[in-house]
Design a protein around this motif. Structure first.
Motif, PDB file in Angstrom:
ATOM      1  N   LEU A 105      48.393  56.893  25.291  1.00 36.61           N
ATOM      2  CA  LEU A 105      48.672  58.320  25.508  1.00 36.61           C
ATOM      3  C   LEU A 105      49.233  58.565  26.906  1.00 36.61           C
ATOM      4  N   LEU A 106      49.101  57.558  27.780  1.00 39.87           N
ATOM      5  CA  LEU A 106      49.515  57.702  29.183  1.00 39.87           C
ATOM      6  C   LEU A 106      50.804  56.943  29.455  1.00 39.87           C
ATOM      7  N   GLY A 107      51.533  56.610  28.387  1.00 36.14           N
ATOM      8  CA  GLY A 107      52.826  55.974  28.606  1.00 36.14           C
ATOM      9  C   GLY A 107      52.868  54.503  28.284  1.00 36.14           C
ATOM     10  N   GLY A 108      51.733  53.939  27.873  1.00 39.13           N
ATOM     11  CA  GLY A 108      51.747  52.538  27.445  1.00 39.13           C
ATOM     12  C   GLY A 108      51.513  51.559  28.580  1.00 39.13           C
ATOM     13  N   LEU A 109      51.388  50.287  28.196  1.00 40.61           N
ATOM     14  CA  LEU A 109      50.978  49.229  29.141  1.00 40.61           C
ATOM     15  C   LEU A 109      52.042  48.942  30.192  1.00 40.61           C
ATOM     16  N   VAL A 110      51.563  48.785  31.435  1.00 44.23           N
ATOM     17  CA  VAL A 110      52.469  48.344  32.500  1.00 44.23           C
ATOM     18  C   VAL A 110      52.226  46.861  32.795  1.00 44.23           C
ATOM     19  N   ARG A 111      51.146  46.288  32.224  1.00 47.51           N
ATOM     20  CA  ARG A 111      50.793  44.861  32.392  1.00 47.51           C
ATOM     21  C   ARG A 111      50.066  44.382  31.151  1.00 47.51           C
ATOM     22  N   ASP A 112      49.959  43.104  30.975  1.00 47.19           N
ATOM     23  CA  ASP A 112      49.323  42.546  29.769  1.00 47.19           C
ATOM     24  C   ASP A 112      47.836  42.317  29.955  1.00 47.19           C
ATOM     25  N   ARG A 113      47.408  42.061  31.230  1.00 40.83           N
ATOM     26  CA  ARG A 113      45.980  41.831  31.487  1.00 40.83           C
ATOM     27  C   ARG A 113      45.684  42.301  32.909  1.00 40.83           C
ATOM     28  N   MET A 114      44.385  42.554  33.159  1.00 39.28           N
ATOM     29  CA  MET A 114      43.998  43.138  34.463  1.00 39.28           C
ATOM     30  C   MET A 114      43.050  42.192  35.181  1.00 39.28           C
ATOM     31  N   LYS A 115      43.344  41.946  36.461  1.00 40.06           N
ATOM     32  CA  LYS A 115      42.521  41.039  37.265  1.00 40.06           C
ATOM     33  C   LYS A 115      41.211  41.695  37.637  1.00 40.06           C
ATOM     34  N   MET A 116      40.113  41.006  37.392  1.00 41.23           N
ATOM     35  CA  MET A 116      38.776  41.528  37.640  1.00 41.23           C
ATOM     36  C   MET A 116      38.136  40.757  38.803  1.00 41.23           C
ATOM     37  N   TYR A 117      37.134  41.387  39.440  1.00 44.45           N
ATOM     38  CA  TYR A 117      36.372  40.628  40.436  1.00 44.45           C
ATOM     39  C   TYR A 117      34.889  40.852  40.239  1.00 44.45           C
ATOM     40  N   SER A 118      34.111  39.948  40.844  1.00 48.20           N
ATOM     41  CA  SER A 118      32.668  40.010  40.654  1.00 48.20           C
ATOM     42  C   SER A 118      31.960  40.088  42.004  1.00 48.20           C
ATOM     43  N   TRP A 119      30.888  40.845  42.043  1.00 46.09           N
ATOM     44  CA  TRP A 119      30.030  40.898  43.225  1.00 46.09           C
ATOM     45  C   TRP A 119      29.251  39.599  43.354  1.00 46.09           C
ATOM     46  N   VAL A 120      28.980  39.227  44.618  1.00 50.22           N
ATOM     47  CA  VAL A 120      28.028  38.126  44.871  1.00 50.22           C
ATOM     48  C   VAL A 120      27.183  38.525  46.083  1.00 50.22           C
ATOM     49  N   GLY A 121      25.988  38.015  46.168  1.00 48.90           N
ATOM     50  CA  GLY A 121      25.246  38.070  47.429  1.00 48.90           C
ATOM     51  C   GLY A 121      24.242  39.171  47.575  1.00 48.90           C
ATOM     52  N   GLY A 122      24.288  40.223  46.804  1.00 53.26           N
ATOM     53  CA  GLY A 122      23.197  41.201  46.892  1.00 53.26           C
ATOM     54  C   GLY A 122      23.292  42.117  48.093  1.00 53.26           C
ATOM     55  N   ASP A 123      22.251  42.942  48.258  1.00 59.54           N
ATOM     56  CA  ASP A 123      22.246  43.958  49.319  1.00 59.54           C
ATOM     57  C   ASP A 123      22.342  43.324  50.690  1.00 59.54           C
ATOM     58  N   ARG A 124      21.525  42.283  50.857  1.00 61.25           N
ATOM     59  CA  ARG A 124      21.624  41.493  52.100  1.00 61.25           C
ATOM     60  C   ARG A 124      22.239  40.171  51.671  1.00 61.25           C
ATOM     61  N   PRO A 125      23.532  39.984  51.958  1.00 64.33           N
ATOM     62  CA  PRO A 125      24.274  38.861  51.353  1.00 64.33           C
ATOM     63  C   PRO A 125      23.560  37.529  51.546  1.00 64.33           C
ATOM     64  N   SER A 126      23.256  36.875  50.416  1.00 69.27           N
ATOM     65  CA  SER A 126      22.599  35.558  50.485  1.00 69.27           C
ATOM     66  C   SER A 126      22.988  34.764  49.247  1.00 69.27           C
ATOM     67  N   ASP A 127      22.739  33.428  49.331  1.00 63.61           N
ATOM     68  CA  ASP A 127      23.038  32.531  48.194  1.00 63.61           C
ATOM     69  C   ASP A 127      24.453  32.704  47.674  1.00 63.61           C
ATOM     70  N   ILE A 128      25.350  33.058  48.555  1.00 67.24           N
ATOM     71  CA  ILE A 128      26.702  33.392  48.094  1.00 67.24           C
ATOM     72  C   ILE A 128      27.416  32.164  47.537  1.00 67.24           C
ATOM     73  N   ILE A 129      27.306  31.044  48.215  1.00 66.23           N
ATOM     74  CA  ILE A 129      28.048  29.859  47.793  1.00 66.23           C
ATOM     75  C   ILE A 129      27.674  29.476  46.363  1.00 66.23           C
ATOM     76  N   GLU A 130      26.361  29.445  46.102  1.00 67.89           N
ATOM     77  CA  GLU A 130      25.909  29.077  44.760  1.00 67.89           C
ATOM     78  C   GLU A 130      26.409  30.066  43.716  1.00 67.89           C
ATOM     79  N   GLN A 131      26.311  31.349  44.058  1.00 68.99           N
ATOM     80  CA  GLN A 131      26.726  32.378  43.083  1.00 68.99           C
ATOM     81  C   GLN A 131      28.227  32.278  42.796  1.00 68.99           C
ATOM     82  N   ILE A 132      29.012  32.009  43.823  1.00 69.01           N
ATOM     83  CA  ILE A 132      30.460  31.859  43.591  1.00 69.01           C
ATOM     84  C   ILE A 132      30.705  30.663  42.672  1.00 69.01           C
ATOM     85  N   ARG A 133      30.026  29.559  42.935  1.00 67.92           N
ATOM     86  CA  ARG A 133      30.207  28.350  42.104  1.00 67.92           C
ATOM     87  C   ARG A 133      29.912  28.664  40.632  1.00 67.92           C
ATOM     88  N   THR A 134      28.815  29.415  40.412  1.00 63.38           N
ATOM     89  CA  THR A 134      28.432  29.752  39.031  1.00 63.38           C
ATOM     90  C   THR A 134      29.480  30.642  38.377  1.00 63.38           C
TER      91      THR A 134
END
Ligand SMILES: O=C(O)C(=O)C[C@@H](O)[C@H](O)CO
Ligand SMILES: [Mg+2]
Length: 382
Positions: A105-134
């Motif tokens: 309804l808004l004119g159709g797709l301008v791309r085929d897929r959308m890049k997503m990102y994920s949070w890691v590390g929590g309120d006080r960033p920790s265990d980031i390396i492991e979480q990224i690996r997972t």
């Protein structure tokens, strides 16, 4: 067709879903909420009802302008979140009536897929390396984390070193096989922002988000002058009238309106288009639920300058409820190699598990963010 009923459901972890019913049986869902102020937004939605009951849901633009202007006072987190969720539900109804996903309804797709990102590390960033690996195993290669813990308006070199060390370790572990944004989360005041940006620049974070509080937006151009790190903001700005001053002043490379806080699809589409005129990219803020994410994706798929989409799977806020708990068509939200496809079903493309929502709403928590304090006892930005 006429709107006959609005029903709100506050549900774990900290979301609110809105069901708008019509006299022809077509139902639309929205997600009006401010994290930590769900009951306030719920009341604001109820106060908007007189503008909606008995009205034709297809007239989204008139209903939006009426909700925004007719009450004299306007803008701000609460009212714009109420309007946002109602707007989402109206677009859901329109798409279902016409048998088309909202992006069509808004004119159709301008791309085929959308890049997503994920949070890691929590309120006080920790265990980031492991979480990224997972998460890498799940196909993600773009992440976001808090840049600091509590930080005083003027703080120590040790605190700066701690923030820098964390980023150095990420680059050490992953090189440039991943990208990551740092969310200063409003915890960094102007006196510390320059120091942190200068010290972090060598590691080339993808962006720094809320480098200072939204109410200090006049610092964006000054900070942008002294760093090559792209600056991002937007989750605490609520209408194109706020964004216009920030765009004109310069400094932002990425704008992050929240589809459940900044007036919904109708308003965020306008914000996205304004941003494009200033060569600013779009990365909608979305630490919320599935209807909010669906609204984001429809704007992403019709906005040329959309570059990244936040989603809340595994986010540290989702205690007691996860992104797809209330969704029947979970497979439509699959993230493959860090990308999401357009949602194919009519409307927003979310088949809500209404029974699950009703059940969960019976003991919804009154989620609140923690109140942090500095060592001197003064309240700290969380
Ligand atoms: O996702 C983000 O970028 C955030 O800064 C999270 C924050 O908005 C919380 O949802 C507030 O409760
Ligand atoms: Mg943020």
């Amino acid at each position: 067709m006429k709107i006959i009923k609005l029903t709100t459901y506050r549900v774990p972890p900290r979301w609110m879903l809105l069901k708008i019913e019509t006299d022809e049986g077509v139902v639309g869902w929205g997600e009006p909420v401010i994290e930590g102020r769900a009951r306030t937004v719920e009341t604001a939605v109820q106060e908007m009802e007189p503008y909606l009951i008995g009205q034709d849901p297809s007239r989204i633009n008139d209903l939006w302008q009426t909700m925004y202007r007719a009450g004299f006072y306007r803008g701000g987190a609460i009212l714009m979140s109420a309007i946002a969720g109602i707007d989402q539900a109206l677009w859901d109804i329109k798409g279902k009536v016409l048998g088309k996903p909202v992006y069509e309804l808004l004119g159709g797709l301008v791309r085929d897929r959308m890049k997503m990102y994920s949070w890691v590390g929590g309120d006080r960033p920790s265990d980031i390396i492991e979480q990224i690996r997972t998460l890498q195993k799940g196909g993600f290669n773009t992440f976001k984390m808090n840049g600091t813990e509590e930080l005083g308006m003027l703080d120590t070199s040790a605190k700066v070193d701690e923030a820098v060390r964390r980023v150095a370790e990420i680059r050490e572990a992953f090189g440039t096989t991943i990208e990551f944004g740092l969310d200063f989360h409003g915890r960094v005041a102007a006196p510390m922002a320059k120091t942190l940006l200068r010290e972090l620049e060598q590691f080339r974070p993808l962006f720094v988000e809320e480098p200072v509080l939204a109410e200090q937006a006049e610092y964006y151009p000054r900070l942008a002058e002294m760093t090559s790190i792209p600056l991002a903001a937007g989750e605490r700005m609520y209408s194109r009238f706020e964004f216009k001053n920030v765009f004109a002043a310069g400094g932002l490379s990425i704008v992050q309106p929240d589809l459940s806080h900044a007036g919904g699809i109708t308003e965020c589409l306008k914000i996205a288009s304004m941003a494009e005129a200033y060569d600013i990219t779009l990365a909608p803020h979305c630490p919320l639920g599935p209807v909010a994410l669906a609204a984001c994706l429809h704007v992403d798929f019709v906005s040329y300058n959309a570059v990244l989409q936040e989603q809340s799977m595994g986010i540290h806020y989702n205690k007691g409820g996860e992104l797809l708990d209330y969704v029947v068509n979970k497979e439509d939200f699959k993230i493959v190699d860090g990308f999401c496809n357009p949602l194919p079903k009519p409307g927003l493309g979310v088949v809500v598990d209404e029974e699950r929502v009703i059940e969960a709403s019976k003991n919804a928590p009154d989620w609140r963010n923690p109140v942090w304090r500095h060592e001197d006892g003064s309240v700290a930005e969380w």
